[in-house]
Every structure is written in structure tokens, then in C-alpha cells.
Motif scaffolding. Structure first.
Motif, PDB file in Angstrom:
ATOM      1  N   SER A  43       3.447   7.687  -0.085  1.00  0.00           N
ATOM      2  CA  SER A  43       3.076   6.708   0.944  1.00  0.00           C
ATOM      3  C   SER A  43       1.730   6.063   0.657  1.00  0.00           C
ATOM      4  N   ALA A  44       1.168   6.320  -0.524  1.00  0.00           N
ATOM      5  CA  ALA A  44      -0.126   5.743  -0.881  1.00  0.00           C
ATOM      6  C   ALA A  44       0.008   4.230  -1.065  1.00  0.00           C
ATOM      7  N   SER A  45      -1.117   3.554  -1.060  1.00  0.00           N
ATOM      8  CA  SER A  45      -1.122   2.108  -1.294  1.00  0.00           C
ATOM      9  C   SER A  45      -2.151   1.793  -2.382  1.00  0.00           C
ATOM     10  N   PRO A  46      -1.713   1.340  -3.564  1.00  0.00           N
ATOM     11  CA  PRO A  46      -0.316   1.143  -3.930  1.00  0.00           C
ATOM     12  C   PRO A  46       0.372   2.464  -4.245  1.00  0.00           C
ATOM     13  N   VAL A  47       1.692   2.448  -4.182  1.00  0.00           N
ATOM     14  CA  VAL A  47       2.469   3.638  -4.517  1.00  0.00           C
ATOM     15  C   VAL A  47       2.366   3.889  -6.014  1.00  0.00           C
ATOM     16  N   TRP A 103      -4.321   8.734  -6.739  1.00  0.00           N
ATOM     17  CA  TRP A 103      -2.990   8.232  -7.069  1.00  0.00           C
ATOM     18  C   TRP A 103      -3.057   6.995  -7.945  1.00  0.00           C
ATOM     19  N   SER A 104      -4.242   6.667  -8.431  1.00  0.00           N
ATOM     20  CA  SER A 104      -4.408   5.551  -9.353  1.00  0.00           C
ATOM     21  C   SER A 104      -4.468   6.105 -10.776  1.00  0.00           C
ATOM     22  N   SER A 116      -8.203   5.892  -5.724  1.00  0.00           N
ATOM     23  CA  SER A 116      -7.765   7.184  -5.195  1.00  0.00           C
ATOM     24  C   SER A 116      -7.183   8.043  -6.311  1.00  0.00           C
ATOM     25  N   LYS A 122       2.086  12.311   0.663  1.00  0.00           N
ATOM     26  CA  LYS A 122       0.916  11.432   0.657  1.00  0.00           C
ATOM     27  C   LYS A 122       0.946  10.491  -0.545  1.00  0.00           C
ATOM     28  N   LYS A 182       7.447   4.593  -7.459  1.00  0.00           N
ATOM     29  CA  LYS A 182       7.562   3.331  -6.732  1.00  0.00           C
ATOM     30  C   LYS A 182       9.028   2.934  -6.580  1.00  0.00           C
TER      31      LYS A 182
END
Length: 464
Positions: free
Chosen positions: A114-118, A43-44, A41, A111, A123
Motif C-alpha cells: 500500500s506504499a506510494s509508489p508501490v 520501499w524505494s 522510504s 504496508k 505493483k
């Protein structure tokens, strides 16, 4: 966000073809080493592509010293120990033509949190964000965080609204699974880009990337290996000191390097100057400590090593590294020979990083050659120290666990004193400080010399 995610999912194979455009067109041809991993994503770590190519932007940027400066937020203020108020720029246009709102900002941060992983930058913070009127966003954390503005500079925290970013370039289309096409976004809040677009190709092989530059098939090539950089004309190479150190991590949790004397023996076998001159052909800086030339605040210092080296007597050492970075296997081979000369018996392991990481984090190796940014996501050295050098650190390859060091890191008062305490254990042996090596075609200017490697192509990049 659908378009961004589609981009990250789709670009997963290396390129083999040439660019359609020529060097005389009003578009830039850019070659990057790593395509986004499938299934990742924004967020990575793939988020770096969004900022390097100018597709999306965070609220806050970092200057050359790692201090926070305005991005999409024009200012901010600390309300109390756990609350910050950010003032969002007015009139910022999204790539879909709509205007950026404070609700867009709050939603994007929520968002991400609350992503996975944060994302690493936030974090464990319990971050929440709420719009407060037309221009302000209130960000709160569950515990005091004095470097929250720096954290919000992370590429993982770029502001996306639906499918749209705010950068000077917008993702226009995909060509197969190995290229991306970006068009200039004329309504960018800081002014229109100097070129009409960017054609991106992903080529993992460094020699092939350099060949594309020499053949006139690329305008900007990122992450050239040392050997390829040595064959370029001086005017074609942009070298930028990075806050990134190649180090030898010695596993303190089991023999042989649970023994401080044997760690000292390993440390004393290493010659950073020889590595910088030999393996890196002078295109890296010998490490004096954790912090290097990209951090002038560190200055000159002397590191004391109180433990005398013991004499190895044939202890076996499994030394691991990864081959994704061209120089690391060669560094490991040089270190292996030095350890053997000291009296150790050395077995080497080289894998792709994705295959090596589970065993790295599980502490299965006796020694690891790895490269890490010591400013990580925030420009703050204590984030790196907490992650890599504390008892509960999630990336503690040396398995170092010293309560006094943990306390000093938690107090976040003097990074150089903490550095001295860590290096005195000989659990971490800094080797060289890396430089970014960027190939630039003749006539191309204003390629970003960013020591954090977050920016490469900006609105100012152009061909003269």
C-alpha cells in the motif's frame, strides 16, 4: 520502522572524512557510492542498502540462477492460482529483542503493497497478506502470479517491525549526514556475525573510493569505476558478472528511428566488442543479446536482423545519457561518432539521471544509452520485458509497441524467443554486459559476490 526511515532521510550528503577505526580493529570499514535520497522510504531503491549491509531481510532469497530459496520463510506452497502459503522461520529475533511473528510479516507486506509508489515487484498485483497461526502467512493476489516467491525476494519487501529489522547487523547510530554505524546482532537466526560492526561512508566519487582502499582507509569499496579498478592489485578486485546490460534505445515513435531501415543503420554502426575492450578496458562483456554471462541459461545464440540498413542522409539524432555512471557518457560519445560516420547529425545530451528521467520517460530523445538489470526485482526476465518492451511498459525508452511481442511476453514461456523478436526490430541494441567491481582490502574475506547486487556485507564477512 522509525529508525530505518530516519537513517534513509538523514544520510544525504557525500563523505569527506576518514574512518575513526583502524584496519586492526574488529570492525569493517565500507565505502558505498550512493547515499539514500532524502524523503525516500524503505520501499524505494534505497532498500538495497538494507540488504547490502545486512540490516534487514526478505522472506525469500534468490540463488545464483535466480531461483527462490529460503530466507525468513523456510518454505512455501502454492494453494491455488492466486494464493500462496509461506511458513515463517521460528525463533527469529528482531533487533529490538522481540521475536518475529507472522503478524509482523503480514503487516510489513501489507504496508509495502500500500506504499506510494508501490514497489515495482508487487505493483498491480493487488497483494494482500494475512497471518494464519504462529508460523504461516497467506499471501493472495488479484490475478495469477507464478513467480510470487521470486517477487518477495525484492529488497523493497524486507520484513521490518516498528523500528527493527532481522539482519546480522543493526543500525546503531549516525555520524553526521554522511556515515552510518552498524553493530553486530549476536542473536541473528543464522548465527552471530564474524565482526563486531560495520562503519559505512558514502562517497559518490569513484576515484576517491578507490583512493580510500589504496590508502588503507577502507576494507570494502563498492562500485569502482573501470579506470580506478585498473590500478588495483588483482587480489584487491572482486569482479562479478551482472544481469545488467548497457543498451542503445532507439525511439520508434518518431523520426528518424520510426524508420526500421534507419534503426538498422544505427545498429550496424555499433561495435560491442570495441566498447568492451575500449571504454571498459576489458572489464565488461560484449553483448550478444539482452542476456549475458550472468545468465548461463541463455547460452550461445544467433540473432537475426531482417531489415537491411538504409543510408542516412543527414537526419538529426538527439542522443542522451546520464553521467551518474562513469562509463556511460564515454559510451555515448563513441556511439555518436559512429552514427556521424554513417551519415547522421548527432547532438549529445548528458545530465544527472534524476534530471534526465522525466524526459527519458516522455520519449523526448531520439536515442538513449542506458543500463538496466534485465532481472529487475524478481530474478525473472519477463518482469523486465513487460516493463521495458511492451506497449504499456512504464520504462519503455524505445517506445516499442508490437502486439505480437506483447502477447509473447504475457505468455511468459520462452525468454529467448521473445529476445529474438525484440532484437529483430532494432529498437534495442545491446552493447555490453556489466560487472560489479568491488575493492577488497588484503585479509578481508567472504564479501558477497552477488550477481543481483543485493548482498555485500554478510555475517560471514571478516578480516583474517
Amino acid at each position: 520502522m522509525v529508525r530505518i526511515v530516519a537513517f534513509l532521510l538523514a544520510v544525504g550528503m557525500l563523505a569527506t572524512g576518514c574512518f575513526a577505526g583502524s584496519a586492526t580493529s574488529d570492525r569493517l570499514r565500507v565505502v558505498l557510492p550512493f547515499p539514500p535520497a532524502q524523503g525516500m522510504s524503505p520501499w524505494s531503491d534505497d532498500a538495497l542498502l538494507l540488504t547490502r549491509l545486512g540490516i534487514a531481510e526478505p522472506l525469500v532469497e534468490l540463488d545464483t540462477n535466480g531461483k527462490p530459496v529460503p530466507g525468513l520463510a523456510e518454505s512455501w506452497a502454492k494453494v491455488d492460482a492466486t494464493t500462496w502459503r509461506f511458513r515463517v522461520r521460528g525463533g527469529v529475533k528482531l533487533h529490538d529483542g522481540t521475536t518475529l511473528t507472522t503478524q509482523h510479516v503480514a503487516d510489513a507486506l501489507t504496508k509495502a503493497a500500500s506504499a506510494s509508489p508501490v514497489p515495482r515487484a508487487v505493483k498491480g498485483l493487488g497483494l494482500t497478506a494475512k497471518a494464519d497461526g504462529d508460523r504461516e502467512v497467506v499471501v493472495t493476489t488479484t490475478k495469477p502470479d507464478p513467480v510470487l516467491p521470486q517477487r518477495l525476494s525484492s529488497p523493497n519487501l524486507v520484513i521490518l517491525a516498528g523500528s527493527a529489522g532481522t539482519g546480522p547487523f543493526m543500525l546503531k547510530s549516525l555520524q553526521g549526514k554522511d556515515t552510518a554505524v552498524l553493530d553486530a546482532f549476536a542473536q541473528h537466526w543464522a548465527g552471530a556475525p564474524q565482526v563486531s560492526g560495520v562503519d559505512v561512508r558514502f562517497v559518490p566519487d569513484g576515484t576517491a573510493r578507490a583512493a580510500a582502499l589504496r590508502a588503507g582507509e577502507a576494507d570494502v569499496v563498492h562500485a569502482l569505476p573501470v579506470a580506478a579498478a585498473a590500478n588495483l592489485d588483482g587480489g584487491q578486485l572482486l569482479e562479478v558478472p551482472l544481469p545488467r546490460t548497457v543498451s542503445l534505445h532507439l525511439n520508434t515513435s518518431k523520426p528518424p528511428f520510426a524508420d526500421a531501415g534507419l534503426r538498422a543503420a544505427a545498429r550496424s554502426s555499433v561495435d560491442p566488442n570495441a566498447l568492451a575492450k575500449g571504454v571498459y578496458e576489458g572489464r565488461a562483456d560484449a553483448a550478444q543479446g539482452i542476456y549475458g554471462p550472468a545468465s548461463p541459461w541463455a547460452g550461445q545464440r544467433t540473432i537475426n536482423h531482417p531489415t537491411a540498413p538504409a543510408t542516412p542522409a543527414g537526419q538529426k539524432v538527439v542522443l542522451a545519457t546520464y553521467g551518474d555512471r562513469a562509463e556511460l557518457p564515454e559510451v555515448a560519445s563513441v556511439i555518436a561518432e559512429a552514427l556521424r560516420a554513417k551519415g547522421f547529425v548527432v547532438e549529445q545530451v548528458v545530465r544527472e539521471y534524476s534530471l534526465l528521467e522525466p524526459d527519458l520517460l516522455a520519449g523526448k530523445f531520439d536515442a538513449v544509452v542506458s543500463t538496466r538489470s534485465y532481472l529487475l526485482d524478481t530474478g525473472d526476465p519477463f518482469t523486465y520485458l513487460a516493463t521495458d518492451m511492451t506497449c504499456g511498459g512504464s520504462y519503455n525508452l524505445a517506445r516499442l509497441c508490437d502486439p505480437a511481442i506483447d502477447t509473447a511476453i504475457g505468455q511468459a514461456q520462452d525468454a529467448l524467443k521473445v529476445e529474438a523478436a525484440i532484437l529483430a526490430t532494432d529498437a534495442l541494441v545491446p552493447l555490453v554486459h556489466e560487472r560489479a567491481r568491488i575493492g577488497v582490502a588484503q585479509g578481508v574475506t567472504e564479501v558477497a559476490a552477488d550477481s543481483f547486487e543485493r548482498h555485500l556485507i554478510t555475517k560471514a564477512t571478516r578480516r583474517s
